[in-house]
Motif scaffolding. Sequence first.
Motif, mmCIF file in Angstrom:
data_model
loop_
_atom_site.group_PDB
_atom_site.id
_atom_site.type_symbol
_atom_site.label_atom_id
_atom_site.label_comp_id
_atom_site.label_asym_id
_atom_site.label_seq_id
_atom_site.Cartn_x
_atom_site.Cartn_y
_atom_site.Cartn_z
ATOM 1 N N SER A 1 -31.814 -11.471 1.067
ATOM 2 C CA SER A 1 -32.580 -10.834 0.004
ATOM 3 C C SER A 1 -31.813 -9.601 -0.449
ATOM 4 N N PHE A 2 -31.945 -9.243 -1.733
ATOM 5 C CA PHE A 2 -31.192 -8.097 -2.222
ATOM 6 C C PHE A 2 -31.964 -7.384 -3.331
ATOM 7 N N GLY A 3 -31.533 -6.172 -3.600
ATOM 8 C CA GLY A 3 -32.069 -5.391 -4.706
ATOM 9 C C GLY A 3 -31.061 -4.330 -5.083
ATOM 10 N N PHE A 4 -31.132 -3.863 -6.316
ATOM 11 C CA PHE A 4 -30.230 -2.800 -6.736
ATOM 12 C C PHE A 4 -30.811 -2.045 -7.928
ATOM 13 N N ASP A 5 -30.289 -0.851 -8.128
ATOM 14 C CA ASP A 5 -30.608 -0.011 -9.278
ATOM 15 C C ASP A 5 -29.302 0.687 -9.652
ATOM 16 N N LEU A 6 -28.584 0.127 -10.599
ATOM 17 C CA LEU A 6 -27.237 0.564 -10.931
ATOM 18 C C LEU A 6 -27.222 1.255 -12.289
ATOM 19 N N GLY A 7 -26.360 2.261 -12.429
ATOM 20 C CA GLY A 7 -26.256 2.994 -13.680
ATOM 21 C C GLY A 7 -24.871 2.906 -14.283
ATOM 22 N N ALA B 1 -13.659 4.581 -17.044
ATOM 23 C CA ALA B 1 -14.626 5.507 -16.449
ATOM 24 C C ALA B 1 -15.729 4.757 -15.712
ATOM 25 N N ARG B 2 -16.299 3.735 -16.348
ATOM 26 C CA ARG B 2 -17.403 3.011 -15.712
ATOM 27 C C ARG B 2 -16.909 2.135 -14.569
ATOM 28 N N ALA B 3 -15.732 1.568 -14.680
ATOM 29 C CA ALA B 3 -15.220 0.701 -13.617
ATOM 30 C C ALA B 3 -14.986 1.469 -12.320
ATOM 31 N N ALA B 4 -14.824 2.782 -12.399
ATOM 32 C CA ALA B 4 -14.590 3.593 -11.201
ATOM 33 C C ALA B 4 -15.868 4.141 -10.599
ATOM 34 N N ARG B 5 -17.026 3.902 -11.245
ATOM 35 C CA ARG B 5 -18.288 4.431 -10.722
ATOM 36 C C ARG B 5 -18.711 3.678 -9.465
ATOM 37 N N PRO B 6 -19.161 4.379 -8.414
ATOM 38 C CA PRO B 6 -19.651 3.701 -7.211
ATOM 39 C C PRO B 6 -21.039 3.106 -7.431
ATOM 40 N N HIS B 7 -21.274 1.936 -6.866
ATOM 41 C CA HIS B 7 -22.563 1.256 -6.941
ATOM 42 C C HIS B 7 -22.967 0.804 -5.540
ATOM 43 N N HIS B 8 -24.270 0.570 -5.369
ATOM 44 C CA HIS B 8 -24.787 0.142 -4.064
ATOM 45 C C HIS B 8 -25.799 -0.977 -4.244
ATOM 46 N N VAL B 9 -25.669 -2.021 -3.442
ATOM 47 C CA VAL B 9 -26.623 -3.122 -3.395
ATOM 48 C C VAL B 9 -27.220 -3.165 -1.996
ATOM 49 N N ALA B 10 -28.543 -3.109 -1.898
ATOM 50 C CA ALA B 10 -29.229 -3.196 -0.610
ATOM 51 C C ALA B 10 -29.453 -4.655 -0.252
ATOM 52 N N VAL B 11 -29.216 -4.999 1.013
ATOM 53 C CA VAL B 11 -29.329 -6.381 1.496
ATOM 54 C C VAL B 11 -30.271 -6.408 2.683
ATOM 55 N N ARG B 12 -31.139 -7.428 2.738
ATOM 56 C CA ARG B 12 -32.064 -7.596 3.854
ATOM 57 C C ARG B 12 -32.051 -9.049 4.319
ATOM 58 N N ASP B 13 -32.363 -9.236 5.592
ATOM 59 C CA ASP B 13 -32.544 -10.585 6.164
ATOM 60 C C ASP B 13 -31.362 -11.508 5.842
ATOM 61 N N LEU B 14 -30.176 -11.010 6.066
ATOM 62 C CA LEU B 14 -28.973 -11.814 5.807
ATOM 63 C C LEU B 14 -28.724 -12.760 6.978
ATOM 64 N N ARG B 15 -28.501 -14.035 6.650
ATOM 65 C CA ARG B 15 -28.236 -15.051 7.667
ATOM 66 C C ARG B 15 -27.012 -15.860 7.283
ATOM 67 N N VAL B 16 -26.138 -16.077 8.264
ATOM 68 C CA VAL B 16 -24.895 -16.829 8.059
ATOM 69 C C VAL B 16 -24.943 -18.075 8.935
ATOM 70 N N ASP C 1 -30.596 -7.624 9.782
ATOM 71 C CA ASP C 1 -31.907 -7.281 9.230
ATOM 72 C C ASP C 1 -31.796 -6.452 7.958
ATOM 73 N N GLU C 2 -30.939 -5.416 7.987
ATOM 74 C CA GLU C 2 -30.756 -4.557 6.824
ATOM 75 C C GLU C 2 -29.302 -4.170 6.707
ATOM 76 N N GLY C 3 -28.809 -4.125 5.489
ATOM 77 C CA GLY C 3 -27.440 -3.712 5.256
ATOM 78 C C GLY C 3 -27.257 -3.351 3.800
ATOM 79 N N GLY C 4 -26.018 -3.239 3.401
ATOM 80 C CA GLY C 4 -25.734 -2.886 2.024
ATOM 81 C C GLY C 4 -24.273 -3.046 1.722
#
Length: 199
Positions: free
Chosen positions: A152-158, A165-180, A192-195
Amino acid sequence: ERAGEAGDGGPAWTLGRLVVRRGRVRVAPAAGRPGIAFRVSTDQRELGGGDPAATLARDVVLRDAAVLLPDGEPVVTADAVRLRFTIAGLRAQRLDELWLAAPVVALPGTATPAGGAADGPPAIGWTIGRAVARDGALRISPAANAPGVQASFGFDLGEIGTDAARAARPHHVAVRDLRVRWARRPTSAVIDEGGADFT
């Protein structure tokens, strides 16, 4: 007519009101690009390329949206996609906001981008002021030489874009319940939780 006379490249017309009820759009995949499908209802007023119509903020909600692989299978779906934009922004290849409700990314283990990986990524050119995803799901099927992934994932990116300029901006995606899981094997890793942090 003022927009055309001003020589700004805008269309020489305005539309007082556009109403769409229970509309359906489907664009078949073609060489180098995926297909899209969605339902839409909207009520837009004062459409045109001149001021002030071109700078009015507008919202359109797409329902049951899907991005389609060349074989017609959906690779990305969302219950709803809300777009916020201006006519002037669209002409400049910009969306002010993109909201995704319950997006699902589902990839077969052998999927490759349309046109082939050797072609490299497309030259996007568009910018997005803000992109938000809530209750997202990632599903990648196992392949012969690669594991499957569910999360599962979610994000709020700007300010997303491919300019310097925009290509160098840092972004974060939150990840939950990851299974391989490898094909025909039990789950080999659970997080359980990562990013993921990236530019």
